[in-house]
Design a protein around this motif. Structure first.
Motif, PDB file in Angstrom:
ATOM      1  N   LYS A  74       0.831  -1.196   0.000  1.00 24.69           N
ATOM      2  CA  LYS A  74       0.000   0.000   0.000  1.00 24.69           C
ATOM      3  C   LYS A  74       0.869   1.251   0.000  1.00 24.69           C
ATOM      4  O   LYS A  74       1.955   1.273   0.579  1.00 24.69           O
ATOM      5  CB  LYS A  74      -0.904   0.017   1.234  1.00 24.69           C
ATOM      6  CG  LYS A  74      -1.965  -1.067   1.244  1.00 24.69           C
ATOM      7  CD  LYS A  74      -2.865  -0.922   2.451  1.00 24.69           C
ATOM      8  CE  LYS A  74      -3.966  -1.969   2.448  1.00 24.69           C
ATOM      9  NZ  LYS A  74      -4.859  -1.833   3.640  1.00 24.69           N
ATOM     10  N   ASN A  75       0.363   2.291  -0.653  1.00 28.60           N
ATOM     11  CA  ASN A  75       1.037   3.584  -0.584  1.00 28.60           C
ATOM     12  C   ASN A  75       0.858   4.187   0.803  1.00 28.60           C
ATOM     13  O   ASN A  75      -0.197   4.049   1.428  1.00 28.60           O
ATOM     14  CB  ASN A  75       0.457   4.548  -1.619  1.00 28.60           C
ATOM     15  CG  ASN A  75       0.759   4.124  -3.037  1.00 28.60           C
ATOM     16  OD1 ASN A  75       1.745   3.432  -3.283  1.00 28.60           O
ATOM     17  ND2 ASN A  75      -0.091   4.522  -3.967  1.00 28.60           N
ATOM     18  N   GLU A  90       0.745   7.768   2.089  1.00 23.25           N
ATOM     19  CA  GLU A  90       0.686   9.119   1.564  1.00 23.25           C
ATOM     20  C   GLU A  90       0.664  10.151   2.683  1.00 23.25           C
ATOM     21  O   GLU A  90       0.268   9.862   3.810  1.00 23.25           O
ATOM     22  CB  GLU A  90      -0.558   9.278   0.683  1.00 23.25           C
ATOM     23  CG  GLU A  90      -0.580   8.327  -0.510  1.00 23.25           C
ATOM     24  CD  GLU A  90      -1.798   8.536  -1.384  1.00 23.25           C
ATOM     25  OE1 GLU A  90      -2.529   9.516  -1.147  1.00 23.25           O
ATOM     26  OE2 GLU A  90      -2.013   7.725  -2.300  1.00 23.25           O
ATOM     27  N   GLN A  91       1.076  11.354   2.341  1.00 26.55           N
ATOM     28  CA  GLN A  91       1.059  12.444   3.305  1.00 26.55           C
ATOM     29  C   GLN A  91      -0.375  12.845   3.611  1.00 26.55           C
ATOM     30  O   GLN A  91      -1.202  12.986   2.711  1.00 26.55           O
ATOM     31  CB  GLN A  91       1.829  13.643   2.758  1.00 26.55           C
ATOM     32  CG  GLN A  91       1.849  14.834   3.706  1.00 26.55           C
ATOM     33  CD  GLN A  91       2.684  15.974   3.161  1.00 26.55           C
ATOM     34  OE1 GLN A  91       3.560  15.760   2.338  1.00 26.55           O
ATOM     35  NE2 GLN A  91       2.417  17.169   3.610  1.00 26.55           N
ATOM     36  N   THR A 140      -2.813  15.662   4.578  1.00 29.23           N
ATOM     37  CA  THR A 140      -2.727  17.115   4.422  1.00 29.23           C
ATOM     38  C   THR A 140      -3.675  17.872   5.344  1.00 29.23           C
ATOM     39  O   THR A 140      -3.714  19.093   5.321  1.00 29.23           O
ATOM     40  CB  THR A 140      -3.034  17.510   2.969  1.00 29.23           C
ATOM     41  OG1 THR A 140      -4.347  17.031   2.620  1.00 29.23           O
ATOM     42  CG2 THR A 140      -2.010  16.903   2.021  1.00 29.23           C
TER      43      THR A 140
END
Length: 212
Positions: A2-3, A5-6, A8
């Protein structure tokens, strides 16, 4: 794979509120099921038991969860820590009682709106307080208090009910000039600067709670 991710969204440090109860108060025969690291359902306490609310001095409360390895595998040390100002005979007696060989479960909600549980069927946390008057009138008289334990699991996310003893409203710890929008379970939706626009694009119900 899985990625990762940041995220936000707004990201605020520290704890907003803590609730604690004797480990023996929890009815573990009805303990919520796990979905990943989320508890699904409510934590039930035994008849007559409640969660106590622990209000630390603003901007002193935090939770740390490093990891370490031993023969059991990955271990998660839990530590909820903050400062309790001043001391009275009543407060000193209560902290003295809590310092005995009892175990606790602690719900702690961060400023991003996520509530977590430290303590479960396999472990409870020990309480410790250290009082210091400091050596100057400019110092900070009071106690550094903490709940600590090691476990095989990290703190678990919880969005169920909490029955507190005489709940109080802790002083606001949001950044000055911001308005906080929360879900019904206390999870943060957004922090919006005063005077700005906050737009919701999906169907919803809303209510107002005015704190005096």
């Amino acid at each position: 794979m899985k990625n990762i991710e940041q995220i936000t969204d707004d990201n605020l440090g520290g704890l907003a509120v803590c609730f604690y109860t004797d480990w023996d108060n929890i009815d573990f025969t009805r303990f919520p099921k796990l979905d990943g690291l989320r508890l699904i359902g409510d934590i039930f306490l035994k008849e007559g038991a409640t969660w106590g609310m622990l209000v630390f001095t603003s901007k002193t409360a935090g939770y740390s969860q490093p990891t370490k390895q031993d023969r059991r595998g990955t271990i998660y040390p839990h530590e909820i820590k903050g400062f309790i100002p001043r001391e009275t005979p009543e407060l000193a007696a209560h902290l003295f009682e809590m310092n005995t060989q009892r175990r606790y479960a602690v719900l702690h909600r961060d400023h991003n709106g996520f509530m977590r549980l430290s303590g479960g069927p396999d472990y409870g946390l020990k309480f410790e307080s250290k009082f210091n008057t400091q050596d100057s009138p400019d110092g900070r008289n009071g106690s550094t208090a903490s709940f600590k334990a090691d476990s095989l699991m990290p703190a678990l996310f919880y969005s169920g009910q909490v029955t507190a003893t005489d709940p109080v409203t802790p002083p606001s710890q949001e950044p000055s000039g911001y308005v906080r929008f929360e879900k019904g379970n206390g999870e943060l939706i957004a922090l919006v600067p005063a005077g700005s626009t906050f737009q919701i694009r999906s169907g919803f119900n809303f209510g107002f709670r005015i704190l005096s």
